[in-house]
Design a protein around this motif. Structure first.
Motif, PDB file in Angstrom:
ATOM      1  N   LYS A 212      47.348  20.071 -13.816  1.00  0.00           N
ATOM      2  CA  LYS A 212      48.345  20.494 -12.834  1.00  0.00           C
ATOM      3  C   LYS A 212      48.692  21.986 -12.957  1.00  0.00           C
ATOM      4  CE  LYS A 212      50.699  16.040 -12.227  1.00  0.00           C
ATOM      5  NZ  LYS A 212      51.992  15.317 -12.389  1.00  0.00           N
ATOM      6  N   ALA A 213      48.451  22.563 -14.125  1.00  0.00           N
ATOM      7  CA  ALA A 213      48.856  23.952 -14.363  1.00  0.00           C
ATOM      8  C   ALA A 213      48.081  24.966 -13.532  1.00  0.00           C
ATOM      9  CB  ALA A 213      48.718  24.286 -15.849  1.00  0.00           C
ATOM     10  N   ASP A 214      46.908  24.578 -13.039  1.00  0.00           N
ATOM     11  CA  ASP A 214      46.076  25.491 -12.252  1.00  0.00           C
ATOM     12  C   ASP A 214      45.370  24.686 -11.159  1.00  0.00           C
ATOM     13  OD1 ASP A 214      44.253  27.239 -11.163  1.00  0.00           O
ATOM     14  OD2 ASP A 214      43.470  27.948 -13.080  1.00  0.00           O
ATOM     15  N   PRO A 215      45.674  24.944  -9.885  1.00  0.00           N
ATOM     16  CA  PRO A 215      45.055  24.180  -8.780  1.00  0.00           C
ATOM     17  C   PRO A 215      43.531  24.228  -8.803  1.00  0.00           C
ATOM     18  CG  PRO A 215      46.880  25.509  -7.981  1.00  0.00           C
ATOM     19  CD  PRO A 215      46.641  25.934  -9.399  1.00  0.00           C
ATOM     20  N   ASN A 216      42.947  25.298  -9.322  1.00  0.00           N
ATOM     21  CA  ASN A 216      41.490  25.412  -9.370  1.00  0.00           C
ATOM     22  C   ASN A 216      40.861  24.378 -10.289  1.00  0.00           C
ATOM     23  OD1 ASN A 216      41.149  27.610  -7.568  1.00  0.00           O
ATOM     24  ND2 ASN A 216      41.832  29.020  -9.169  1.00  0.00           N
ATOM     25  N   ARG A 217      41.635  23.873 -11.246  1.00  0.00           N
ATOM     26  CA  ARG A 217      41.094  22.895 -12.196  1.00  0.00           C
ATOM     27  C   ARG A 217      40.843  21.532 -11.556  1.00  0.00           C
ATOM     28  NH1 ARG A 217      45.255  24.641 -17.045  1.00  0.00           N
ATOM     29  NH2 ARG A 217      44.134  26.546 -17.662  1.00  0.00           N
ATOM     30  N   SER A 218      41.355  21.323 -10.366  1.00  0.00           N
ATOM     31  CA  SER A 218      41.125  20.055  -9.664  1.00  0.00           C
ATOM     32  C   SER A 218      39.913  20.123  -8.739  1.00  0.00           C
ATOM     33  CB  SER A 218      42.369  19.667  -8.854  1.00  0.00           C
ATOM     34  OG  SER A 218      43.451  19.386  -9.705  1.00  0.00           O
ATOM     35  N   LYS A 219      39.188  21.237  -8.774  1.00  0.00           N
ATOM     36  CA  LYS A 219      38.032  21.405  -7.894  1.00  0.00           C
ATOM     37  C   LYS A 219      36.745  21.126  -8.655  1.00  0.00           C
ATOM     38  CE  LYS A 219      40.390  25.013  -5.200  1.00  0.00           C
ATOM     39  NZ  LYS A 219      40.368  26.432  -4.787  1.00  0.00           N
ATOM     40  N   GLY A 220      35.744  20.619  -7.918  1.00  0.00           N
ATOM     41  CA  GLY A 220      34.422  20.440  -8.508  1.00  0.00           C
ATOM     42  C   GLY A 220      34.094  19.000  -8.828  1.00  0.00           C
TER      43      GLY A 220
END
Length: 285
Positions: A212-220
């Motif tokens: 949740k701390a970085d929206p980019n971490r939910s991509k891929g």
């Protein structure tokens, strides 16, 4: 070495980094008469990158059974085919199982050309036990069904390996923390071999916050690995039982446990519990 007449080659292709394709895979893809591909457009890009002009045949979950007779006929004519998926090793959460099963039933040769696999890549760098693991593929999309599946795995002592989509990864990690416990060690591997590759290990409760701390971490594309449940008593093995019985025959229980801790490197509590159990058994015999 040339390809074998009338054989199907099951060829692993890169999961991201094109340099991961093997020299053998490239040779086979060039030499076969046809390549059966999950997505001909995607595979076409791969082939063009390497200058391969082998004809393509679509083979995906919606037409696989309809293609069986055609492929079998071509193989019996002596033609040679390769089977590829969009990425990684075919049949691992990808099409191909009905085809391979039918070819083996009919005694036609099926030859593996091993290579990239996101599951094995994640396991190799996760730092979780790999001597025993189980691949569970994608969990159910609905929360209730997903949690029910997780509950059936909660006591499994093997490392658990899952695939997950970007739009469900947050919910899946939350459900895992709720079912397995927030302290259970786990690893999220994202975009393996690609530019934004990340491998993050932490207790499940912390992984949810990390995501949740970085929206980019939910991509891929994701592989999620969860450490298996700890055995009721990690010290209860035949070897440790023999050791403790020998020590208990010569030493008081507390001293026997101290010596066993030094010899095995295990924690004192499980060895103490096992020693108590063995002492009680000796008294009852």
């Amino acid at each position: 070495m040339t390809v074998e007449s009338g054989a199907l080659y099951v060829v692993a292709t890169p999961i991201g980094n094109l340099e991961d394709i093997s020299a053998r895979a490239l040779r086979v893809l060039r030499e076969v008469d046809c390549i059966a591909a999950e997505d001909t457009r995607h595979t076409g890009q791969l082939l063009r990158h390497f200058g391969i002009e082998t004809p393509l045949l679509s083979l995906h979950e919606h037409n696989e059974r309809d293609r069986l007779e055609h492929i079998v006929a071509r193989l019996r004519e002596g033609k040679t085919l390769a089977l590829v998926s969009d990425a990684g090793t075919p049949l691992i959460s990808d099409p191909g199982f009905p085809l391979v099963r039918e070819l083996r039933r009919q005694g036609l040769p099926v030859i593996p050309v091993p290579g990239p696999s996101s599951i094995l890549a994640a396991l190799s760098v996760a730092g979780l036990p790999t001597d025993r693991f189980v691949f569970e593929g994608f969990l159910p999309a609905k929360t209730a069904a997903r949690c029910e599946r997780l509950r059936t795995l909660a006591a499994d002592e093997r490392t658990l390996a899952f695939l997950e989509a970007s739009h469900r990864i947050a919910e899946t990690l939350m459900d895992m923390a709720a079912v397995f416990g927030g302290e259970r060690p786990a690893v999220v591997a994202r975009e393996l071999t690609k530019r934004f590759e990340e491998v993050q290990g932490a207790p499940l409760g912390q992984l949810t916050a990390w995501l949740k701390a970085d929206p980019n971490r939910s991509k891929g594309e994701f592989v999620v690995l969860v450490q298996g449940a700890i055995a009721a008593n990690e010290a209860d093995t035949p070897e440790n039982r023999r050791l403790l019985l020998a020590l208990l025959s010569e030493l008081p229980l507390s001293r026997a446990v101290v010596v066993a801790v030094k010899l095995t490197g295990l924690r004192k509590k499980p060895l103490y519990d096992l020693a108590l159990l063995l002492g009680e058994k000796q008294e009852s015999d």
